[in-house]
Write a protein that holds these residues in place. Structure first.
Motif, PDB file in Angstrom:
ATOM      1  N   THR A 140       0.668  -1.423   0.001  1.00 21.38           N
ATOM      2  CA  THR A 140      -0.073  -0.021  -0.066  1.00 21.38           C
ATOM      3  C   THR A 140       0.968   1.173  -0.100  1.00 21.38           C
ATOM      4  N   TRP A 143       0.326   3.575  -2.740  1.00 21.82           N
ATOM      5  CA  TRP A 143      -0.595   4.865  -2.667  1.00 21.82           C
ATOM      6  C   TRP A 143      -0.031   6.147  -2.173  1.00 21.82           C
ATOM      7  N   THR A 155      -7.644   2.399  -6.606  1.00 22.05           N
ATOM      8  CA  THR A 155      -7.420   1.009  -6.416  1.00 22.05           C
ATOM      9  C   THR A 155      -8.527   0.074  -7.229  1.00 22.05           C
ATOM     10  N   PRO A 158     -11.948  -2.334  -4.459  1.00 27.33           N
ATOM     11  CA  PRO A 158     -11.945  -1.652  -3.202  1.00 27.33           C
ATOM     12  C   PRO A 158     -12.492  -2.656  -2.096  1.00 27.33           C
ATOM     13  N   PRO A 198      -9.002  -3.128   0.506  1.00 33.28           N
ATOM     14  CA  PRO A 198      -8.284  -1.585   0.413  1.00 33.28           C
ATOM     15  C   PRO A 198      -9.116  -0.712   0.895  1.00 33.28           C
ATOM     16  N   CYS A 215     -11.336   6.546  -1.327  1.00 29.62           N
ATOM     17  CA  CYS A 215     -11.086   5.326  -1.922  1.00 29.62           C
ATOM     18  C   CYS A 215     -11.856   5.338  -3.256  1.00 29.62           C
ATOM     19  N   ALA A 223      -6.355  -0.939 -14.483  1.00 29.06           N
ATOM     20  CA  ALA A 223      -5.381  -1.496 -13.618  1.00 29.06           C
ATOM     21  C   ALA A 223      -4.324  -2.230 -14.513  1.00 29.06           C
TER      22      ALA A 223
END
Length: 281
Positions: A140, A143, A155, A158, A198, A215, A223
């Motif tokens: 993580t 991020w 992401t 999530p 996430p 988020c 992705a």
């Protein structure tokens, strides 16, 4: 003497630092300056996975080896390391593998590469220990840039859950396996204490950083396009297949091997985030 490969990586660095406090430790790699900075005073030796002779020289006199390789497109690297270990007289190999090898539905490049590595080590005649973690909580850290710039985590999936683990816990198990009795021919499933999504990790970070974070979900296809920009296509495809398995719930199982081996619960994501809050600020 205990030899460590992958010492500039996430788990290997922790292993090197923990070992060097009480045990003669040798770090193998190509960037000697980085290795010396990592553990000042450690025995640092030049070695290249593509050069078996360099590995034999580097492993000469080592009793045990913490084995980390990182390129599934170069299986000869793994064969070279193991052959060199046998020639040099290494007795025990502790291998950083992955828990996906136990999932019959996992048939991607990276998982099959790890299965082949494990099979090769089992057939070597050496004592071995397989460490099989879930994904690292430290992933993580990817991020951090968007959190610093926009207070946002972006992401795929999530709400999907993964029993992710603190790399420091993996390192403690590695050191225990390398230095203590009774770990030969053992396979250790290593997870965190809970399956966490996430979105939940983002909420923990928000509380630790004392500021609201958003988020945002992106499609898996987007992705994948990002992964394909940074990795060779077969590896990007393997990451996509892994993400799909997580979305289907394949990575939620929690194992308590950490508790049994270390005599304490595995580290929570909240504790990991608290310790690494400065990386997001």
């Amino acid at each position: 003497m205990i030899a460590v490969t992958g010492a500039t990586g996430t788990v290997g660095g922790h292993v090197a630092r923990l070992l060097s406090t009480d045990h003669p430790t040798r770090l193998l790699g190509r960037s000697l300056s980085r290795l010396r900075a990592l553990v000042p005073g450690a025995d640092v030796v030049s070695a290249d996975f593509a050069d078996r002779r360099s590995l034999e020289r580097a492993l000469d006199g080592a009793r045990a080896l913490f084995a980390v390789t990182a390129n599934p497109l170069e299986p000869a690297h793994d064969a070279n390391l193991l052959a060199a270990a046998r020639t040099a007289g290494v007795e025990h190999v502790v291998k950083l593998s992955a828990l996906a090898v136990t999932d019959d539905r996992a048939d991607d490049l990276i998982t099959n590469w790890q299965r082949e590595n494990e099979d090769r080590i089992r057939a070597s005649g050496l004592a071995w220990t397989m460490l099989r973690p879930r994904s690292f909580m430290s992933n993580t850290l990817s991020w951090a840039g968007s959190i610093r710039a926009h207070n946002t985590v972006v992401t795929p999936q999530p709400q999907s859950r993964n029993a992710s683990i603190d790399p420091r816990d993996i390192a403690e198990v590695a050191v225990l396996s390398l230095t203590g009795p009774g770990h030969e021919q053992q396979e250790y499933a290593l997870t965190g204490p809970e399956a966490i999504s996430p979105a939940e990790q983002c909420e923990h970070l928000s509380q630790v950083l004392a500021r609201p974070l958003r988020c945002d979900e992106i499609p898996l296809e987007r992705a994948y396009a990002t992964w394909a920009q940074h990795y060779p296509e077969p590896i990007a495809q393997a990451l996509l297949e892994s993400a799909r398995r997580q979305g289907a719930g394949a990575k939620q199982g929690v194992d308590f091997t950490i508790d049994k081996l270390l005599g304490r619960p595995a580290t929570t994501y909240r504790a990991w985030a608290t310790d690494h809050a400065h990386r997001f600020s």
